[in-house]
Design a protein around this motif. Structure first.
Motif, PDB file in Angstrom:
ATOM      1  N   LEU A   1      22.573  -0.281 -48.064  1.00  0.00           N
ATOM      2  CA  LEU A   1      22.918  -1.487 -47.304  1.00  0.00           C
ATOM      3  C   LEU A   1      22.040  -2.632 -47.788  1.00  0.00           C
ATOM      4  N   ASN A   2      22.672  -3.619 -48.432  1.00  0.00           N
ATOM      5  CA  ASN A   2      21.946  -4.783 -48.947  1.00  0.00           C
ATOM      6  C   ASN A   2      22.575  -6.061 -48.414  1.00  0.00           C
ATOM      7  N   THR A   3      21.746  -7.070 -48.199  1.00  0.00           N
ATOM      8  CA  THR A   3      22.246  -8.366 -47.730  1.00  0.00           C
ATOM      9  C   THR A   3      21.794  -9.471 -48.673  1.00  0.00           C
ATOM     10  N   SER A   4      22.533 -10.577 -48.653  1.00  0.00           N
ATOM     11  CA  SER A   4      22.181 -11.739 -49.473  1.00  0.00           C
ATOM     12  C   SER A   4      22.699 -12.987 -48.793  1.00  0.00           C
ATOM     13  N   SER A   5      22.416 -14.130 -49.380  1.00  0.00           N
ATOM     14  CA  SER A   5      22.853 -15.394 -48.784  1.00  0.00           C
ATOM     15  C   SER A   5      24.363 -15.573 -48.864  1.00  0.00           C
ATOM     16  N   LYS A   6      25.022 -14.778 -49.705  1.00  0.00           N
ATOM     17  CA  LYS A   6      26.474 -14.898 -49.855  1.00  0.00           C
ATOM     18  C   LYS A   6      27.221 -13.673 -49.350  1.00  0.00           C
ATOM     19  N   GLY A   7      26.548 -12.781 -48.584  1.00  0.00           N
ATOM     20  CA  GLY A   7      27.264 -11.647 -48.027  1.00  0.00           C
ATOM     21  C   GLY A   7      26.419 -10.397 -47.947  1.00  0.00           C
ATOM     22  N   MET A   8      27.082  -9.243 -48.012  1.00  0.00           N
ATOM     23  CA  MET A   8      26.371  -7.966 -47.949  1.00  0.00           C
ATOM     24  C   MET A   8      27.199  -6.873 -48.614  1.00  0.00           C
TER      25      MET A   8
ATOM     26  N   ASP B   1      15.602 -22.458 -39.312  1.00  0.00           N
ATOM     27  CA  ASP B   1      16.372 -22.757 -40.524  1.00  0.00           C
ATOM     28  C   ASP B   1      17.239 -21.566 -40.920  1.00  0.00           C
ATOM     29  N   LEU B   2      16.683 -20.380 -40.809  1.00  0.00           N
ATOM     30  CA  LEU B   2      17.429 -19.168 -41.166  1.00  0.00           C
ATOM     31  C   LEU B   2      18.594 -18.951 -40.209  1.00  0.00           C
ATOM     32  N   LYS B   3      18.329 -19.142 -38.928  1.00  0.00           N
ATOM     33  CA  LYS B   3      19.388 -18.961 -37.935  1.00  0.00           C
ATOM     34  C   LYS B   3      20.488 -20.001 -38.114  1.00  0.00           C
TER      35      LYS B   3
ATOM     36  N   LYS C   1      13.403 -27.949 -48.016  1.00  0.00           N
ATOM     37  CA  LYS C   1      13.233 -26.550 -47.628  1.00  0.00           C
ATOM     38  C   LYS C   1      13.956 -25.629 -48.612  1.00  0.00           C
ATOM     39  N   ALA C   2      13.942 -26.017 -49.879  1.00  0.00           N
ATOM     40  CA  ALA C   2      14.608 -25.204 -50.905  1.00  0.00           C
ATOM     41  C   ALA C   2      14.113 -23.773 -50.842  1.00  0.00           C
ATOM     42  N   GLY C   3      15.070 -22.848 -50.795  1.00  0.00           N
ATOM     43  CA  GLY C   3      14.740 -21.433 -50.705  1.00  0.00           C
ATOM     44  C   GLY C   3      15.131 -20.803 -49.393  1.00  0.00           C
ATOM     45  N   TYR C   4      15.504 -21.638 -48.388  1.00  0.00           N
ATOM     46  CA  TYR C   4      15.754 -21.044 -47.075  1.00  0.00           C
ATOM     47  C   TYR C   4      17.021 -20.209 -47.036  1.00  0.00           C
ATOM     48  N   SER C   5      18.054 -20.573 -47.810  1.00  0.00           N
ATOM     49  CA  SER C   5      19.279 -19.771 -47.778  1.00  0.00           C
ATOM     50  C   SER C   5      19.034 -18.391 -48.375  1.00  0.00           C
ATOM     51  N   SER C   6      18.236 -18.344 -49.431  1.00  0.00           N
ATOM     52  CA  SER C   6      17.914 -17.058 -50.058  1.00  0.00           C
ATOM     53  C   SER C   6      17.148 -16.162 -49.092  1.00  0.00           C
ATOM     54  N   ILE C   7      16.160 -16.735 -48.413  1.00  0.00           N
ATOM     55  CA  ILE C   7      15.394 -15.945 -47.447  1.00  0.00           C
ATOM     56  C   ILE C   7      16.277 -15.513 -46.286  1.00  0.00           C
ATOM     57  N   ALA C   8      17.158 -16.405 -45.829  1.00  0.00           N
ATOM     58  CA  ALA C   8      18.060 -16.047 -44.724  1.00  0.00           C
ATOM     59  C   ALA C   8      18.894 -14.830 -45.098  1.00  0.00           C
ATOM     60  N   GLY C   9      19.443 -14.828 -46.309  1.00  0.00           N
ATOM     61  CA  GLY C   9      20.241 -13.687 -46.751  1.00  0.00           C
ATOM     62  C   GLY C   9      19.431 -12.413 -46.845  1.00  0.00           C
ATOM     63  N   ASP C  10      18.239 -12.516 -47.393  1.00  0.00           N
ATOM     64  CA  ASP C  10      17.388 -11.332 -47.549  1.00  0.00           C
ATOM     65  C   ASP C  10      16.969 -10.752 -46.207  1.00  0.00           C
ATOM     66  N   LEU C  11      16.718 -11.620 -45.224  1.00  0.00           N
ATOM     67  CA  LEU C  11      16.160 -11.151 -43.952  1.00  0.00           C
ATOM     68  C   LEU C  11      17.212 -10.747 -42.926  1.00  0.00           C
ATOM     69  N   MET C  12      18.481 -10.887 -43.270  1.00  0.00           N
ATOM     70  CA  MET C  12      19.506 -10.444 -42.319  1.00  0.00           C
ATOM     71  C   MET C  12      19.348  -8.967 -41.998  1.00  0.00           C
ATOM     72  N   GLY C  13      18.931  -8.196 -42.988  1.00  0.00           N
ATOM     73  CA  GLY C  13      18.763  -6.764 -42.770  1.00  0.00           C
ATOM     74  C   GLY C  13      17.375  -6.367 -42.326  1.00  0.00           C
ATOM     75  N   SER C  14      16.567  -7.349 -41.891  1.00  0.00           N
ATOM     76  CA  SER C  14      15.180  -7.067 -41.506  1.00  0.00           C
ATOM     77  C   SER C  14      14.980  -6.997 -40.003  1.00  0.00           C
ATOM     78  N   GLY C  15      16.056  -6.804 -39.275  1.00  0.00           N
ATOM     79  CA  GLY C  15      15.927  -6.665 -37.832  1.00  0.00           C
ATOM     80  C   GLY C  15      17.106  -7.298 -37.108  1.00  0.00           C
ATOM     81  N   THR C  16      17.556  -6.645 -36.046  1.00  0.00           N
ATOM     82  CA  THR C  16      18.625  -7.192 -35.203  1.00  0.00           C
ATOM     83  C   THR C  16      18.140  -7.205 -33.763  1.00  0.00           C
TER      84      THR C  16
END
Length: 685
Positions: free
Chosen positions: A112-119, A202-204, A78-93
């Motif tokens: 306000l930007n998010t990533s797999s290693k923070g924000m 996977d993102l959660k 599932k290579a790529g899931y951490s990157s997507i998880a970081g990007d989508l943190m700011g896509s809805g709460t």
């Protein structure tokens, strides 16, 4: 008279001064300037969050950078899931949709930007509390909406398609796989299968596992006091729950005992993207780090005066620019030297890169050259101190990498102390072309043989976009280009079925830069064609050829097609041109065997009567056309064909993907009609 005497005396004084100066000897450099770096104030919350504060009241702005200090992870299938998880943190709460978050951020003029290693977040000081409310809502309550994941996956897949024809992306993938291995976090690459396998769970899981305060740093910079920062940190981040976070250890990747020479094909390319690279054991803050940086700057660190640039561009005219990099890393550092060069000088460019590396190892550099580089690096370092975020970054690095407390305060002293002997020692230690991956991406048939001399065993291996070795089966000795074409004609239905086709209509859909479009293509013998593109049912473009004349209709108006474009349109309007190659005057050349997306193919060069060249790939198994590549002043265009469907005895590809430069799009033909009535007005000019 008095003015004249004064003028003459002034000339005599100036003459005497100049006579006493020896301008052939440059002045000796002075001592390294003292560096006064502002201090970052630090404190830690009970949950383990470490906070750094740098006060700067020059502008009423405050920024908040939250960064995770976690080990790289192997994501596997599932290579790529951490990157997507970081990007989508700011896509809805749980309380706000993506649109509401974006609107709230825009309303206060914030970022306000998010990533797999923070924000990262920033705003005017007066809006800082509103910003922190948004930031912590995203931090504590991300919902990872399924529809946003689907969008992200589509974007990744579209990017993968365009990267397959990008020589830099091809080279990057191959270097990652061969230098680190696919079981190392630095050796993993995205694939269509890995992206499609990613789920919301996977993102959660990534978020719940790694977004924890006890492995995080919060850096606050701007118009804020330490007292105010403590108050905000406690108010907004104290409730963040700590939890043990997994740690990982990785073996240092095994290097190459001798040069490994590898090529990758980029059809239609007139130049090669070349790279000489290997791994180095150089961690941040290592005693060699400053000296090694100076050494690489002299070799090819970006300056016009660097040796690689001077040699490959200024002296040999092989390229527009040649550069090298030497980077430190907690796990594995890297060295890379490369350029884009004409195909015909691919081997010569490697020879010159290796020559310059060896020269650094065996000769002392000129003192003047060394001083020039040290002056440049001193200036860059001093300018960086103008940004208060630099002070925070320095403090964070000291904490993360366990550097001496005065590491940056004494940086210029250490830089000024670098000698020519140090440079030679660093070159001997870190410039090792005998253990390098020598990689060239371009027209393989025209460069492969010339690269054998760099491999001690004379082997030049070929790899694909995914870092897999290409082992194309040898072609039969009696195979010809004409036999390949005849097999294709038979595969799509045969000459009789093709001759019975008077016209066909293809209707499809595509998505270009997020815009859904539909397309209708009308073809009629002998060589009439009309292609219409619609957006939301409205015609946005039309291209017509009536056998003699052509035109394009767009929002800019109507344009008559002439010259080379008209000749190309005429060739493209011929129905099933493969059946008429001989009588139309096409030239064919069998280029050999290849592999396209895991499929063994035969590759042909096809030259139209107008002189337009294409590289066309036909499946060795089915005989069907798999891919076409052509080059124009606008760039390289690659088209792939899949999912053939039979209609009235003729096979048509139901799916077509096209990539032009960085842009790519997919067309799905949902309706294919053969020998239907077509309104003659469709071909009116």
């Amino acid at each position: 008279m008095k003015k004249s005497v004064i003028f003459i005396l002034a000339l005599l004084v100036a003459f005497n001064i100049n006579a006493q100066l020896d301008r052939s000897t440059p002045p000796k450099p002075g001592p390294a300037p003292k560096v006064n770096i502002g201090k970052a104030q630090t404190f830690e919350l009970k949950n383990g969050l470490k906070v750094f504060v740098v006060e700067n009241d020059k502008v009423p702005v405050v920024s908040y950078t939250l960064s995770l200090d976690i080990d790289p992870i192997v994501e596997g299938e599932k290579a790529g899931y951490s990157s997507i998880a970081g990007d989508l943190m700011g896509s809805g709460t749980s309380t706000r949709s993506k649109a509401q978050i974006d609107e709230a951020v825009d309303f206060i003029g914030a970022t306000l930007n998010t990533s797999s290693k923070g924000m990262y977040a920033s705003s005017l000081k007066k809006h800082s509390d509103e910003l922190l409310n948004l930031m912590t809502d995203v931090l504590y309550n991300p919902s990872f909406p399924a529809e946003e994941l689907e969008k992200a996956q589509k974007q990744m897949l579209t990017g993968l398609k365009s990267q397959k024809d990008d020589p830099k992306a091809i080279a990057s993938n191959i270097k990652s796989v061969l230098r680190f291995g696919k079981d190392h976090p630095y050796g993993e690459i995205l694939t269509e299968a890995s992206v499609e396998a990613i789920t919301v769970d996977d993102l959660k899981s990534y978020y719940n596992t790694y977004f924890r305060p006890n492995v995080a740093y919060l850096v606050i910079v701007g118009d804020i006091s330490v007292k105010e920062a403590k108050k905000q940190a406690k108010k907004y981040f104290a409730q963040w729950e700590s939890k043990e976070v997994p740690t990982y250890k990785y073996e240092f990747p095994a290097g190459f005992e001798t040069p490994k020479v590898v090529v990758a094909n980029k059809d239609g390319s007139t130049q090669s993207t070349i790279s000489l690279s290997y791994n180095v054991d150089l961690k941040p803050g290592h005693p060699d780090a400053i000296k090694a940086r100076v050494m690489n700057s002299i070799l090819g660190g970006g300056s016009f005066s660097a040796r690689l640039f001077q040699n490959l561009r200024e002296d040999k005219a092989f390229t527009y620019g040649a550069y090298s990099s030497l980077s430190s890393d907690e796990l594995v550092g890297t060295f890379n030297a490369g350029a884009n060069v004409r195909t015909s000088v691919t081997d010569s460019a490697f020879t010159e890169i290796i020559y310059e590396m060896e020269r650094m190892r065996t000769e002392l550099v000129e003192e003047a050259n060394l001083q020039l580089v040290k002056n440049s690096l001193t200036g860059s370092f001093s300018r960086s101190l103008e940004d208060p975020a630099t002070v925070a970054r320095f403090a964070l690095n000291i904490e993360k990498y366990n550097l001496p407390a005065d590491y940056y305060e004494t940086y210029l002293e250490k830089l000024n102390a670098v000698s020519t002997a140090d440079i030679k020692a660093m070159a001997e230690k870190y410039l090792t072309p005998d253990n390098a991956l020598i990689l060239a991406v371009g027209d393989v048939p025209n460069m492969r043989a010339s690269l054998k001399k760099f491999a001690k065993d004379g082997k030049v291996e070929m790899y694909d976009f995914y870092g897999n070795m290409v082992k194309a089966m040898p072609l039969p000795a009696d195979l010809t280009a004409e036999k390949v074409i005849n097999k294709y004609i038979k595969a799509i239905g045969g000459t009789e079925a093709i001759a019975a086709v008077d016209n066909y209509i293809l209707e499809g859909t595509m998505n270009v830069q997020g815009m859904p479009l539909s397309m209708k293509m009308y073809s009629r013998r002998p060589n009439h064609q009309c292609v219409e593109t619609y957006m939301q049912g409205n015609l946005v473009s039309k291209q017509v050829f009536n056998g003699e004349a052509g035109k394009v209709v767009s929002p800019m108006g109507e344009q008559k097609i002439e010259g080379e474009m008209l000749e190309n349109m005429k060739a493209e309007s011929v129905m099933f041109p493969e059946t008429q190659y001989a009588e139309l005057g096409y030239q064919l050349e069998l280029l050999g065997a290849d592999n396209v997306d895991g499929q063994d193919v035969v590759k042909l060069k096809v030259i139209s009567p107008s002189g337009k060249e294409q590289t066309v790939f036909y499946s060795r198994n089915t005989g069907l056309k798999v891919k076409e590549v052509s080059t124009s002043p606008q760039g390289t265009m690659a088209s792939t064909y899949t999912e053939y469907a039979e209609v009235n005895g003729i096979k048509f590809p139901k799916k077509m993907s096209q990539a032009v430069g960085p842009q790519s799009f997919d067309i799905t033909f949902e309706s294919i009609k053969v020998n239907e009535d077509i309104d003659a007005s469709k071909f009116d000019i």
